[in-house]
Design a protein around this motif. Structure first.
Motif, PDB file in Angstrom:
ATOM      1  N   ILE A 215     -20.055  35.150 -72.588  1.00 51.98           N
ATOM      2  CA  ILE A 215     -19.127  36.265 -72.710  1.00 51.98           C
ATOM      3  C   ILE A 215     -19.136  36.733 -74.161  1.00 51.98           C
ATOM      4  O   ILE A 215     -18.743  35.995 -75.068  1.00 51.98           O
ATOM      5  N   GLU A 216     -19.569  37.961 -74.374  1.00 59.42           N
ATOM      6  CA  GLU A 216     -19.750  38.485 -75.725  1.00 59.42           C
ATOM      7  C   GLU A 216     -18.516  39.215 -76.232  1.00 59.42           C
ATOM      8  O   GLU A 216     -18.331  39.347 -77.448  1.00 59.42           O
ATOM      9  N   CYS A 217     -17.701  39.726 -75.334  1.00 57.46           N
ATOM     10  CA  CYS A 217     -16.525  40.480 -75.749  1.00 57.46           C
ATOM     11  C   CYS A 217     -15.436  40.375 -74.690  1.00 57.46           C
ATOM     12  O   CYS A 217     -15.722  40.459 -73.498  1.00 57.46           O
ATOM     13  N   LEU A 218     -14.219  40.162 -75.154  1.00 63.97           N
ATOM     14  CA  LEU A 218     -13.068  40.058 -74.252  1.00 63.97           C
ATOM     15  C   LEU A 218     -11.953  40.972 -74.723  1.00 63.97           C
ATOM     16  O   LEU A 218     -11.598  40.987 -75.903  1.00 63.97           O
ATOM     17  N   ILE A 219     -11.420  41.744 -73.797  1.00 66.51           N
ATOM     18  CA  ILE A 219     -10.166  42.462 -74.008  1.00 66.51           C
ATOM     19  C   ILE A 219      -9.219  41.954 -72.927  1.00 66.51           C
ATOM     20  O   ILE A 219      -9.582  41.946 -71.753  1.00 66.51           O
ATOM     21  N   TYR A 220      -8.040  41.510 -73.309  1.00 65.85           N
ATOM     22  CA  TYR A 220      -7.125  41.003 -72.290  1.00 65.85           C
ATOM     23  C   TYR A 220      -5.686  41.148 -72.773  1.00 65.85           C
ATOM     24  O   TYR A 220      -5.400  41.089 -73.967  1.00 65.85           O
ATOM     25  N   LEU A 221      -4.790  41.344 -71.815  1.00 64.83           N
ATOM     26  CA  LEU A 221      -3.381  41.541 -72.133  1.00 64.83           C
ATOM     27  C   LEU A 221      -2.574  40.264 -71.972  1.00 64.83           C
ATOM     28  O   LEU A 221      -1.494  40.147 -72.556  1.00 64.83           O
ATOM     29  N   ASN A 222      -3.070  39.308 -71.183  1.00 64.61           N
ATOM     30  CA  ASN A 222      -2.352  38.048 -70.989  1.00 64.61           C
ATOM     31  C   ASN A 222      -3.312  37.002 -70.437  1.00 64.61           C
ATOM     32  O   ASN A 222      -4.460  37.289 -70.092  1.00 64.61           O
ATOM     33  N   SER A 223      -2.822  35.760 -70.342  1.00 65.90           N
ATOM     34  CA  SER A 223      -3.667  34.654 -69.892  1.00 65.90           C
ATOM     35  C   SER A 223      -4.033  34.780 -68.418  1.00 65.90           C
ATOM     36  O   SER A 223      -5.054  34.219 -67.984  1.00 65.90           O
ATOM     37  N   ASP A 224      -3.230  35.505 -67.636  1.00 71.44           N
ATOM     38  CA  ASP A 224      -3.570  35.705 -66.222  1.00 71.44           C
ATOM     39  C   ASP A 224      -4.922  36.396 -66.088  1.00 71.44           C
ATOM     40  O   ASP A 224      -5.704  36.074 -65.184  1.00 71.44           O
ATOM     41  N   ALA A 225      -5.187  37.341 -66.967  1.00 67.74           N
ATOM     42  CA  ALA A 225      -6.462  38.044 -66.930  1.00 67.74           C
ATOM     43  C   ALA A 225      -7.615  37.084 -67.195  1.00 67.74           C
ATOM     44  O   ALA A 225      -8.661  37.142 -66.522  1.00 67.74           O
ATOM     45  N   LEU A 226      -7.443  36.182 -68.158  1.00 66.73           N
ATOM     46  CA  LEU A 226      -8.494  35.215 -68.472  1.00 66.73           C
ATOM     47  C   LEU A 226      -8.733  34.262 -67.304  1.00 66.73           C
ATOM     48  O   LEU A 226      -9.883  33.998 -66.932  1.00 66.73           O
ATOM     49  N   GLU A 227      -7.670  33.748 -66.740  1.00 70.87           N
ATOM     50  CA  GLU A 227      -7.821  32.790 -65.647  1.00 70.87           C
ATOM     51  C   GLU A 227      -8.463  33.438 -64.429  1.00 70.87           C
ATOM     52  O   GLU A 227      -9.272  32.805 -63.732  1.00 70.87           O
ATOM     53  N   SER A 228      -8.128  34.683 -64.166  1.00 77.52           N
ATOM     54  CA  SER A 228      -8.745  35.402 -63.052  1.00 77.52           C
ATOM     55  C   SER A 228     -10.238  35.588 -63.298  1.00 77.52           C
ATOM     56  O   SER A 228     -11.067  35.379 -62.402  1.00 77.52           O
ATOM     57  N   LEU A 229     -10.588  35.973 -64.523  1.00 79.70           N
ATOM     58  CA  LEU A 229     -11.999  36.156 -64.876  1.00 79.70           C
ATOM     59  C   LEU A 229     -12.769  34.847 -64.744  1.00 79.70           C
ATOM     60  O   LEU A 229     -13.825  34.801 -64.096  1.00 79.70           O
ATOM     61  N   PHE A 230     -12.267  33.781 -65.351  1.00 79.42           N
ATOM     62  CA  PHE A 230     -12.988  32.503 -65.346  1.00 79.42           C
ATOM     63  C   PHE A 230     -13.131  31.949 -63.927  1.00 79.42           C
ATOM     64  O   PHE A 230     -14.165  31.364 -63.589  1.00 79.42           O
ATOM     65  N   SER A 231     -12.101  32.145 -63.114  1.00 80.28           N
ATOM     66  CA  SER A 231     -12.179  31.684 -61.739  1.00 80.28           C
ATOM     67  C   SER A 231     -13.314  32.376 -60.999  1.00 80.28           C
ATOM     68  O   SER A 231     -14.081  31.740 -60.269  1.00 80.28           O
ATOM     69  N   ASN A 232     -13.431  33.669 -61.188  1.00 79.92           N
ATOM     70  CA  ASN A 232     -14.482  34.430 -60.518  1.00 79.92           C
ATOM     71  C   ASN A 232     -15.868  34.047 -61.043  1.00 79.92           C
ATOM     72  O   ASN A 232     -16.811  33.861 -60.271  1.00 79.92           O
ATOM     73  N   LEU A 233     -16.003  33.894 -62.358  1.00 80.80           N
ATOM     74  CA  LEU A 233     -17.301  33.570 -62.941  1.00 80.80           C
ATOM     75  C   LEU A 233     -17.742  32.144 -62.610  1.00 80.80           C
ATOM     76  O   LEU A 233     -18.942  31.847 -62.587  1.00 80.80           O
TER      77      LEU A 233
END
Length: 299
Positions: A215-233
């Motif tokens: 992952i080269e670049c991340l824009i996120y508003l909260n940790s929910d966004a990160l957890e959703s992304l990592f779960s999918n990846l």
């Protein structure tokens, strides 16, 4: 001979990049379509052949309600068989001389900081790369992510994200959308994360190679966004590498998560007279703040 424009040398530069820039063909083509700016390109010629090049972009640095122009080095390359002969140092000196006339600071993100040190470009921050094993990721039954399409308007998401970081490069809508167009054409993977109301709350740009994601670049508003992304990846990978600024703390989500220093951010105060519009305390703090996410746009 140093020239301060690539006008009229587009085909020659294209051949130079195809030979010496170790990037995929589609990335080079995308760069020429969306990023190439001959007016902001320095070339060093020998026997009328390109041996080194440097391209920069004009950006807006916003700090404590004040805007200033910054020069961000986007591409620097010397032919493999012409390195260690001082060619790039000559280009860097010419670039800094020009930037000193117009811009508050010059910036560059690089894995080889020593080649930029001769012109008072000093380290102000570094980039961290976390190693996230998929075994650490909790699978979500409904991971809200979607593949990016050019029709999506993500600039409001970017604006919400960047307003939290003082001392940052702020992209205009046109600059932001051009960066996304370049990354999309270069065949980077771009995922959008959504909240419970199906509003975008995150954006990730990454590559996939042999079940390893970077992952080269991340824009996120909260940790929910990160957890959703990592779960999918985690469904398509064995390991995920995540690049962040040095002040990011992914170990808050995943205790004892390992990271390593990957790249360094260098900055140069170009013109003391221009910089004098900021107090000394503001100057010192500004350089400390330049490691914030997205300071370099979406590079």
């Amino acid at each position: 001979m140093i020239v301060q424009t690539a006008l009229g040398r587009e085909k020659q530069l294209y051949r130079f990049l195809r030979r010496w820039w170790y990037a995929k063909d589609e990335e080079i083509d995308a760069w020429f379509t969306y990023k190439f700016d001959p007016k902001h390109m320095f070339l060093l010629l020998e026997d009328d052949q390109i041996v080194s090049c440097l391209q920069y972009a004009k950006r807006t640095l916003r700090y404590r309600g004040k805007n200033a122009t910054a020069s961000v080095i986007e591409l620097a390359l010397t032919a493999q068989d012409q390195r260690d002969q001082g060619y790039f140092k000559q280009l860097l000196s010419a670039f800094c001389a020009k930037a000193s006339c117009n811009d508050l600071v010059s910036l560059v993100k690089t894995m080889t900081p020593k080649i930029f040190r001769g012109e008072s470009l000093e380290p102000v921050a570094f980039i961290k790369e976390y190693t996230l094993p998929v075994s650490r990721i909790e699978e979500q039954r409904f991971a809200r992510t979607r593949k990016y399409r050019p029709a999506f308007d993500l600039y409001p998401l970017y604006q919400k994200f960047i307003r939290h970081f003082d001392g940052s490069i702020v992209l205009t809508r046109a600059q932001f959308e051009n960066e996304l167009a370049y990354l999309h054409a270069a065949r980077k993977k771009i995922d959008i994360m959504y909240d419970d109301h199906y509003e975008p709350n995150g954006l990730a740009i990454y590559t996939v190679h042999e079940h390893v994601i970077r992952i080269e670049c991340l824009i996120y508003l909260n940790s929910d966004a990160l957890e959703s992304l990592f779960s999918n990846l985690s469904l398509i990978s064995d390991k995920i590498y995540v690049r962040t600024s040095e002040h990011e703390r992914l170990e808050k989500l995943y205790p004892n998560l390992k990271w390593r220093k990957k790249e360094t951010v260098l900055a140069r105060a170009n013109n003391p007279k221009l910089f004098a519009t900021f107090s000394q305390a503001e100057q010192n703090q500004a350089f400390k703040d330049l490691d914030r996410p997205m300071w370099f746009g979406l590079l």
